[in-house]
Design a protein around this motif. Structure first.
Motif, mmCIF file in Angstrom:
data_model
loop_
_atom_site.group_PDB
_atom_site.id
_atom_site.type_symbol
_atom_site.label_atom_id
_atom_site.label_comp_id
_atom_site.label_asym_id
_atom_site.label_seq_id
_atom_site.Cartn_x
_atom_site.Cartn_y
_atom_site.Cartn_z
ATOM 1 N N LYS A 106 0.938 -0.732 -0.060
ATOM 2 C CA LYS A 106 -0.190 0.191 0.127
ATOM 3 C C LYS A 106 0.417 0.933 0.473
ATOM 4 N N THR A 107 1.433 1.298 1.195
ATOM 5 C CA THR A 107 2.248 2.578 0.707
ATOM 6 C C THR A 107 3.690 2.336 2.013
ATOM 7 N N ASP B 152 3.640 5.585 -2.416
ATOM 8 C CA ASP B 152 2.279 5.454 -2.550
ATOM 9 C C ASP B 152 1.394 4.911 -3.796
#
Length: 201
Positions: free
Chosen positions: A5-6, A144
């Protein structure tokens, strides 16, 4: 497969072009079918001398980059043979994202299947990230995936493109097996129906 995800981490600069899969993981380490344990041999011939001692000038042997999770590289990264051991070794070392101006197609696709995000950017954008990576362990980038951005340690944000299906798979942690298991109910229904309609099969 681990979800992506990040990612916030140290980026290691490797401004080399045409880094092939034999440089990433030499052929003598291809005997295993396990995805783990290859990280110690990542870039083996560049990391170690003939006696097995670390070369202190190689980027991943430098103290500030030993825990790098992002690699900023030159064009045509991952060229050469199609060995899937290359992304296995990268992931096992701890690198989750590779940024370069271009990638070899097979390596590029294998990265997604193994939980690694390969990001292709124009050379001028890679140059910005390369310069930021050269600052060492105090410069942490943020990747991100959901918003498709890379942010430098100075706060400069660079957008990137990614195939939406591949993005979905990384966000959800789905490899080929995971994608198949998502359809398990439909597969079971089909097999039950087929067994009834074609009992001789």
């Amino acid at each position: 497969m681990e979800k992506f995800k990040t990612l916030t981490g140290v980026a290691a600069p490797m401004p080399l072009i045409n880094v092939d899969t034999d440089m990433i993981i030499p052929k003598q380490f291809l005997k295993t079918i396990k995805r783990s344990g290859l990280g110690k041999n990542l870039f083996d011939e560049m990391r170690y001398d003939d006696d097995g001692n670390e070369r202190p000038d190689f980027v991943l042997n430098k103290p500030q980059y030993r825990d790098a999770e992002i690699l900023v590289a030159g064009e045509n990264f991952g060229c050469g043979s199609s060995r899937e051991h290359a992304p296995w070794a990268i992931k096992d070392f701890g690198i989750r994202c590779v940024i370069a101006p271009s990638f070899a197609d097979i390596f590029f696709n294998n990265c997604f299947k193994n939980g690694i995000l390969p990001i292709a950017l124009p050379q001028d954008k890679v140059d910005i990230l390369m310069k930021d990576a050269e600052k060492g362990s105090n410069a942490r980038m943020v990747v991100d995936l959901e918003n498709q951005t890379v942010t430098t340690s100075d706060g400069e944000t660079i957008a990137f493109e990614v195939d939406q299906f591949k993005k979905h798979c990384l966000l959800e942690g789905l490899d080929d097996i995971g994608l198949t298991l998502e359809k398990a109910s439909a597969i079971d229904t089909f097999e039950a129906s087929a067994a009834t309609s074609r009992p001789w099969v």
